[in-house]
Design a protein around this motif. Sequence first.
Motif, PDB file in Angstrom:
ATOM      1  N   PRO A   1       0.822  -1.211   0.000  1.00  0.00           N
ATOM      2  CA  PRO A   1       0.000   0.000   0.000  1.00  0.00           C
ATOM      3  C   PRO A   1       0.861   1.268   0.000  1.00  0.00           C
ATOM      4  CG  PRO A   1      -0.842  -1.588   1.581  1.00  0.00           C
ATOM      5  CD  PRO A   1       0.490  -2.107   1.111  1.00  0.00           C
ATOM      6  N   ARG A   2       0.438   2.232  -0.758  1.00  0.00           N
ATOM      7  CA  ARG A   2       1.151   3.510  -0.866  1.00  0.00           C
ATOM      8  C   ARG A   2       1.363   4.124   0.513  1.00  0.00           C
ATOM      9  NH1 ARG A   2       0.259   9.081  -1.888  1.00  0.00           N
ATOM     10  NH2 ARG A   2       1.609   9.880  -3.556  1.00  0.00           N
ATOM     11  N   ALA A   3       0.365   4.039   1.382  1.00  0.00           N
ATOM     12  CA  ALA A   3       0.480   4.602   2.728  1.00  0.00           C
ATOM     13  C   ALA A   3       1.579   3.898   3.524  1.00  0.00           C
ATOM     14  CB  ALA A   3      -0.856   4.508   3.456  1.00  0.00           C
TER      15      ALA A   3
ATOM     16  N   THR B   1      -0.458  11.394   2.366  1.00  0.00           N
ATOM     17  CA  THR B   1      -0.954  12.200   1.240  1.00  0.00           C
ATOM     18  C   THR B   1       0.166  12.865   0.451  1.00  0.00           C
ATOM     19  OG1 THR B   1      -1.202  14.099   2.722  1.00  0.00           O
ATOM     20  CG2 THR B   1      -3.135  12.660   2.417  1.00  0.00           C
ATOM     21  N   THR B   2       1.380  12.414   0.617  1.00  0.00           N
ATOM     22  CA  THR B   2       2.530  13.038  -0.034  1.00  0.00           C
ATOM     23  C   THR B   2       2.429  13.019  -1.553  1.00  0.00           C
ATOM     24  OG1 THR B   2       4.932  13.071  -0.173  1.00  0.00           O
ATOM     25  CG2 THR B   2       3.892  10.905  -0.074  1.00  0.00           C
ATOM     26  N   ASP B   3       3.012  14.029  -2.165  1.00  0.00           N
ATOM     27  CA  ASP B   3       3.136  14.063  -3.622  1.00  0.00           C
ATOM     28  C   ASP B   3       4.500  13.521  -4.061  1.00  0.00           C
ATOM     29  OD1 ASP B   3       0.624  15.195  -4.003  1.00  0.00           O
ATOM     30  OD2 ASP B   3       1.390  17.250  -3.899  1.00  0.00           O
TER      31      ASP B   3
ATOM     32  N   GLU C   1       1.554   7.751  -7.776  1.00  0.00           N
ATOM     33  CA  GLU C   1       0.189   7.356  -7.407  1.00  0.00           C
ATOM     34  C   GLU C   1       0.088   5.841  -7.362  1.00  0.00           C
ATOM     35  OE1 GLU C   1      -2.439   9.238  -6.449  1.00  0.00           O
ATOM     36  OE2 GLU C   1      -1.016  10.897  -6.493  1.00  0.00           O
ATOM     37  N   GLY C   2      -0.794   5.348  -6.539  1.00  0.00           N
ATOM     38  CA  GLY C   2      -1.085   3.921  -6.482  1.00  0.00           C
ATOM     39  C   GLY C   2      -0.147   3.153  -5.570  1.00  0.00           C
ATOM     40  N   ASP C   3      -0.497   1.907  -5.395  1.00  0.00           N
ATOM     41  CA  ASP C   3       0.294   1.010  -4.557  1.00  0.00           C
ATOM     42  C   ASP C   3       1.515   0.522  -5.329  1.00  0.00           C
ATOM     43  OD1 ASP C   3      -1.653   1.329  -2.599  1.00  0.00           O
ATOM     44  OD2 ASP C   3      -2.746  -0.470  -3.197  1.00  0.00           O
ATOM     45  N   LEU C   4       2.501   0.037  -4.587  1.00  0.00           N
ATOM     46  CA  LEU C   4       3.752  -0.434  -5.177  1.00  0.00           C
ATOM     47  C   LEU C   4       3.648  -1.933  -5.457  1.00  0.00           C
ATOM     48  CD1 LEU C   4       6.745   0.011  -5.913  1.00  0.00           C
ATOM     49  CD2 LEU C   4       7.272  -0.271  -3.475  1.00  0.00           C
ATOM     50  N   PRO C   5       3.758  -2.330  -6.723  1.00  0.00           N
ATOM     51  CA  PRO C   5       3.707  -3.760  -7.039  1.00  0.00           C
ATOM     52  C   PRO C   5       4.837  -4.515  -6.332  1.00  0.00           C
ATOM     53  CG  PRO C   5       3.453  -2.449  -9.028  1.00  0.00           C
ATOM     54  CD  PRO C   5       3.866  -1.510  -7.934  1.00  0.00           C
TER      55      PRO C   5
END
Length: 122
Positions: free
Chosen positions: A3-5, A16-18, A22-26
């Motif tokens: 998960p990105r978080a 919420t960082t830029d 975007e999206g989760d890391l495979p």
Amino acid sequence: MIPRATVAAALGLPATTDALPEGDLPLDRFAARYVAYLVSGETESGAADGWTGAVMDHLIAEHPDLALDAIRAGLPQDEADCLSDPLADLAQRPGMSTVISRAASGDPALARLVDRANAGGD
């Protein structure tokens, strides 16, 4: 997928960082980059893929099942058994030694890495 978080937390960034894509890391992409980072021998924090070390450390500490998934995803690229040290670290987490042993019973590549980790990476 990581998960990105979770990636953000591992890197000390807000969810919420830029600063992250975007999206989760495979998981397979992460594992390949992590193994390449370990193989490079340039494991200081400023290394090109140094962030992968921080993410794996976070996974081992906070999400051990996901750390095991990442290690297993990296096995095909790990010709030098670089994942033996992270696996040994993971095995120190409560209950993970049993989980790893069960997983290794049906996975010859993981079983070989467990043997390597138990031998201290020698």
